[in-house]
Design a protein around this motif. Structure first.
Motif, PDB file in Angstrom:
ATOM      1  N   PRO A   1      18.759   3.724  11.244  1.00 49.87           N
ATOM      2  CA  PRO A   1      18.163   4.602   9.926  1.00 49.87           C
ATOM      3  C   PRO A   1      16.878   4.291   9.869  1.00 49.87           C
ATOM      4  N   TYR A   2      16.112   5.194  10.409  1.00 54.92           N
ATOM      5  CA  TYR A   2      14.348   4.669   9.599  1.00 54.92           C
ATOM      6  C   TYR A   2      14.525   5.643   8.142  1.00 54.92           C
ATOM      7  N   THR A   3      13.126   4.597   8.171  1.00 55.39           N
ATOM      8  CA  THR A   3      12.574   5.084   6.523  1.00 55.39           C
ATOM      9  C   THR A   3      12.479   6.988   6.619  1.00 55.39           C
ATOM     10  N   PRO A   4      12.157   7.416   5.495  1.00 53.62           N
ATOM     11  CA  PRO A   4      11.633   8.898   6.015  1.00 53.62           C
ATOM     12  C   PRO A   4      10.391   8.467   4.725  1.00 53.62           C
ATOM     13  N   GLY A   5       9.389   9.936   4.900  1.00 59.58           N
ATOM     14  CA  GLY A   5       8.561   9.912   3.697  1.00 59.58           C
ATOM     15  C   GLY A   5       7.224  10.036   5.383  1.00 59.58           C
TER      16      GLY A   5
ATOM     17  N   LYS B   1      -0.596  12.140  -9.514  1.00 63.68           N
ATOM     18  CA  LYS B   1      -0.792  13.275  -9.036  1.00 63.68           C
ATOM     19  C   LYS B   1       0.499  14.029  -9.259  1.00 63.68           C
ATOM     20  N   GLY B   2       1.240  13.976  -9.811  1.00 60.83           N
ATOM     21  CA  GLY B   2       2.079  14.644 -10.132  1.00 60.83           C
ATOM     22  C   GLY B   2       3.721  15.204  -8.619  1.00 60.83           C
ATOM     23  N   VAL B   3       3.528  14.956  -7.510  1.00 58.36           N
ATOM     24  CA  VAL B   3       4.245  15.253  -6.347  1.00 58.36           C
ATOM     25  C   VAL B   3       5.889  14.727  -7.742  1.00 58.36           C
ATOM     26  N   PRO B   4       6.550  16.258  -6.402  1.00 60.96           N
ATOM     27  CA  PRO B   4       8.407  15.648  -6.696  1.00 60.96           C
ATOM     28  C   PRO B   4       9.187  14.207  -6.149  1.00 60.96           C
ATOM     29  N   ASP B   5       9.258  13.767  -7.362  1.00 57.63           N
ATOM     30  CA  ASP B   5      10.273  12.445  -6.810  1.00 57.63           C
ATOM     31  C   ASP B   5      10.894  12.781  -5.633  1.00 57.63           C
ATOM     32  N   GLY B   6      10.663  11.555  -5.252  1.00 57.60           N
ATOM     33  CA  GLY B   6      11.098  11.606  -3.807  1.00 57.60           C
ATOM     34  C   GLY B   6      10.762  12.469  -2.776  1.00 57.60           C
ATOM     35  N   MET B   7       9.904  13.356  -2.970  1.00 61.17           N
ATOM     36  CA  MET B   7       9.273  14.251  -1.554  1.00 61.17           C
ATOM     37  C   MET B   7       7.747  13.321  -1.223  1.00 61.17           C
TER      38      MET B   7
ATOM     39  N   ALA C   1      -5.417  18.062  13.354  1.00 63.38           N
ATOM     40  CA  ALA C   1      -4.140  18.200  13.139  1.00 63.38           C
ATOM     41  C   ALA C   1      -4.230  17.294  11.805  1.00 63.38           C
ATOM     42  N   LEU C   2      -5.394  16.212  11.595  1.00 65.42           N
ATOM     43  CA  LEU C   2      -4.940  15.408   9.939  1.00 65.42           C
ATOM     44  C   LEU C   2      -4.557  17.150   8.855  1.00 65.42           C
ATOM     45  N   ARG C   3      -5.645  17.639   9.050  1.00 63.77           N
ATOM     46  CA  ARG C   3      -5.812  18.815   7.914  1.00 63.77           C
ATOM     47  C   ARG C   3      -4.638  19.459   8.526  1.00 63.77           C
ATOM     48  N   GLU C   4      -3.766  20.836   9.105  1.00 59.97           N
ATOM     49  CA  GLU C   4      -2.869  20.857   9.580  1.00 59.97           C
ATOM     50  C   GLU C   4      -1.547  20.171   8.981  1.00 59.97           C
ATOM     51  N   ALA C   5      -1.758  18.776   8.837  1.00 62.15           N
ATOM     52  CA  ALA C   5      -0.716  18.858   8.026  1.00 62.15           C
ATOM     53  C   ALA C   5      -0.416  17.991   6.548  1.00 62.15           C
ATOM     54  N   MET C   6      -1.707  17.926   6.345  1.00 63.28           N
ATOM     55  CA  MET C   6      -1.567  18.038   4.755  1.00 63.28           C
ATOM     56  C   MET C   6      -0.839  19.176   4.265  1.00 63.28           C
ATOM     57  N   THR C   7       0.038  19.269   2.772  1.00 67.07           N
ATOM     58  CA  THR C   7       0.908  19.449   1.836  1.00 67.07           C
ATOM     59  C   THR C   7       0.155  18.651   0.755  1.00 67.07           C
ATOM     60  N   GLU C   8       0.797  19.466   0.055  1.00 65.05           N
ATOM     61  CA  GLU C   8       0.848  19.791  -2.081  1.00 65.05           C
ATOM     62  C   GLU C   8       1.373  18.112  -2.611  1.00 65.05           C
ATOM     63  N   ASN C   9       2.603  17.755  -1.003  1.00 66.75           N
ATOM     64  CA  ASN C   9       3.073  16.184  -1.461  1.00 66.75           C
ATOM     65  C   ASN C   9       2.393  15.490  -0.769  1.00 66.75           C
ATOM     66  N   THR C  10       1.674  15.761  -0.053  1.00 67.93           N
ATOM     67  CA  THR C  10       0.858  13.936   0.280  1.00 67.93           C
ATOM     68  C   THR C  10       0.522  13.647  -0.260  1.00 67.93           C
ATOM     69  N   VAL C  11       0.433  12.528  -0.460  1.00 65.11           N
ATOM     70  CA  VAL C  11       0.218  11.758  -1.315  1.00 65.11           C
ATOM     71  C   VAL C  11      -1.230  10.412  -0.450  1.00 65.11           C
TER      72      VAL C  11
ATOM     73  N   ALA D   1       0.714  -1.132  -0.001  1.00 66.51           N
ATOM     74  CA  ALA D   1       0.131  -0.119  -0.100  1.00 66.51           C
ATOM     75  C   ALA D   1       0.793   1.603   0.093  1.00 66.51           C
ATOM     76  N   VAL D   2       2.238   1.121   0.803  1.00 68.41           N
ATOM     77  CA  VAL D   2       3.150   2.408   1.035  1.00 68.41           C
ATOM     78  C   VAL D   2       3.546   2.594  -0.808  1.00 68.41           C
ATOM     79  N   LYS D   3       3.843   1.597  -1.332  1.00 66.14           N
ATOM     80  CA  LYS D   3       4.637   1.694  -2.395  1.00 66.14           C
ATOM     81  C   LYS D   3       3.564   1.954  -3.839  1.00 66.14           C
ATOM     82  N   THR D   4       2.764   1.542  -3.450  1.00 68.18           N
ATOM     83  CA  THR D   4       1.459   2.741  -4.385  1.00 68.18           C
ATOM     84  C   THR D   4       1.107   3.016  -4.262  1.00 68.18           C
ATOM     85  N   ALA D   5       0.876   3.856  -2.697  1.00 72.15           N
ATOM     86  CA  ALA D   5       0.532   5.637  -2.804  1.00 72.15           C
ATOM     87  C   ALA D   5       1.344   6.340  -3.280  1.00 72.15           C
ATOM     88  N   ARG D   6       2.862   6.218  -3.358  1.00 74.03           N
ATOM     89  CA  ARG D   6       3.916   6.696  -3.249  1.00 74.03           C
ATOM     90  C   ARG D   6       3.543   7.178  -4.919  1.00 74.03           C
ATOM     91  N   LYS D   7       3.982   5.776  -5.528  1.00 65.23           N
ATOM     92  CA  LYS D   7       4.196   5.564  -6.993  1.00 65.23           C
ATOM     93  C   LYS D   7       3.223   6.222  -7.869  1.00 65.23           C
TER      94      LYS D   7
END
Length: 401
Positions: free
Chosen positions: A163-167, A125-131, A178-188, A113-119
């Motif tokens: 070390p832990y996985t970022p993102g 959605k057009g999120v910049p690569d790695g963001m 809190a959920l609303r405030e955490a959302m940005t244009e890079n939230t997938v 699910a994590v991989k699906t959402a990122r891809k």
């Protein structure tokens, strides 16, 4: 030494101590009952953390597995097999969705699910690569892989694995602001459990799940519901999200999907979302194998009748009424849950959750503790009302003692 002591000593000597099981050694089981190596019977009020929703040795599931064992058990996804299309079709229909990506364990499905959402975030959605960012809830439990524990808030699950996985961004469970405030244009995606199981069967405030659905739609973000424990009948409906009329973009399923017979998990979503994968970009040798599909198909057929959901709802109402009476007597501080699923906070003066579990084991009832003084109750959905009441009587005995 007794047979029990011998088996436990051998396990302690030769297996890594990643679990702390109760000192019982099960040799056989049927329905809601398990029998140990010395012939003592125990009522199972845990059901393999909901993997055994249909009970131990369910005849329909065992027969389906036996029949498939005689035909073919594994082809890998290098070839088609004759159970795969039916499994994907029927599971998609059960979820009112379009596509299925089968895996084996719950953690594998969450990773998928994590991989699906990122891809999806990068390709659609057009999120910049790695963001890409995925928002999760505090006190979550989604598995134990390195990536998953990277967004855990449980020190026992997380410590010493960096070390832990970022993102990932963690917000309080049940807090829409809190959920609303955490959302940005890079939230997938937003990845949450509709009911948090490992945290103590925490049910979010009314309106939270619809709020998550509304926010994710507004911001073009995927709503991923981890229903590995809560789904497939446990709460009195096929999915816990249904209690608030919510349909997520993606279900993550496991545990009961394999009926306690074989490990089966899956990500279920729309063609627009799962269609981001191309051959070779994700896979699993055993995911969607013929044996797993045969058992899961029988699970799906059983759920389509609605009888198990109805049973969980009716017996669940009874369970929560009885536990509610205990909550007023000083021994139980709080009871939470839905359907045949409850978290019971024991007054600390009576003992830890582990100690209460051990005392219940002496009364021939098996439960398991979590987070200090909390015990979880999640019997197989096939348990009789008489057996459930017998188990509750044993709980009263332990608490009164």
């Amino acid at each position: 030494m007794s047979a029990t002591e011998t088996a436990i000593a051998s396990a302690e000597a030769h297996s890594a101590h990643n679990y702390h099981p109760l000192p019982v050694v099960v040799a056989s089981a049927e329905g809601a009952w398990m029998t140990d190596v010395e012939g003592r019977r125990y009522l199972d009020l845990l059901a393999g953390y909901s993997a055994l929703n249909f009970g131990h040795g369910n005849r329909r599931l065992i027969d389906a597995a036996k029949a498939q064992l005689e035909r073919v058990t594994l082809t890998s996804r290098a070839f088609h097999h004759d159970r795969f299309a039916d499994f994907c079709t029927r599971l998609a229909e059960l979820c009112s969705m379009e596509m299925v990506l089968p895996m084996n364990t719950g953690a594998e499905a969450v990773e998928t699910a994590v991989k699906t959402a990122r891809k999806w975030g990068y390709r659609v959605k057009g999120v910049p690569d790695g963001m890409a960012k995925i928002i999760v809830a505090s006190d979550n439990f989604h598995g134990r892989t390195t990536t998953i524990i990277s967004f855990s808030t449980d020190p026992e699950a997380r410590a010493d694995y960096g070390p832990y996985t970022p993102g990932f961004e963690i917000v309080p469970y049940g807090d829409l602001t809190a959920l609303r405030e955490a959302m940005t244009e890079n939230t997938v995606a937003v990845l949450i459990e509709p009911i948090q199981g490992e945290a103590g069967v925490l049910v979010p405030p009314a309106g939270y799940l619809p709020g998550v659905r509304e926010l994710t739609r507004e911001r073009n973000v995927l709503f991923i519901a981890d229903e590995i424990q809560s789904g497939l009948g446990r709460t009195g409906k096929t999915f816990a999200c249904e209690h608030e009329g919510v349909v997520p973009d993606m279900y993550v399923l496991g545990k009961a999907l394999g009926g306690g017979v074989v490990p089966v998990s899956a990500v279920v979503s729309s063609a627009d979302i799962l269609g981001v994968f191309k051959p070779g970009e994700h896979g699993s040798t055993f995911g969607g194998n013929p044996l797993a599909c045969a058992v899961a198909l029988e699970v799906i057929a059983m759920l389509r009748t609605g009888e198990y959901q109805e049973r969980a709802a009716e017996l669940g109402d009874h369970l929560h009424r009885e536990l509610g009476l205990l909550a007023g007597g000083g021994a139980v501080e709080a009871v939470r849950g839905r359907g045949l699923w409850a978290g019971v906070d024991i007054a600390p003066a009576l003992g830890t959750g582990r100690e209460i579990s051990e005392r219940l084991m002496e009364e021939r009832v098996l439960v398991k503790d979590t987070h200090g003084s909390t015990i979880r109750i999640a019997p197989p959905l096939v348990i009789s009302k008489e057996d459930l009441d017998w188990g509750l009587d044993r709980l009263r005995t332990v608490l009164s003692a």
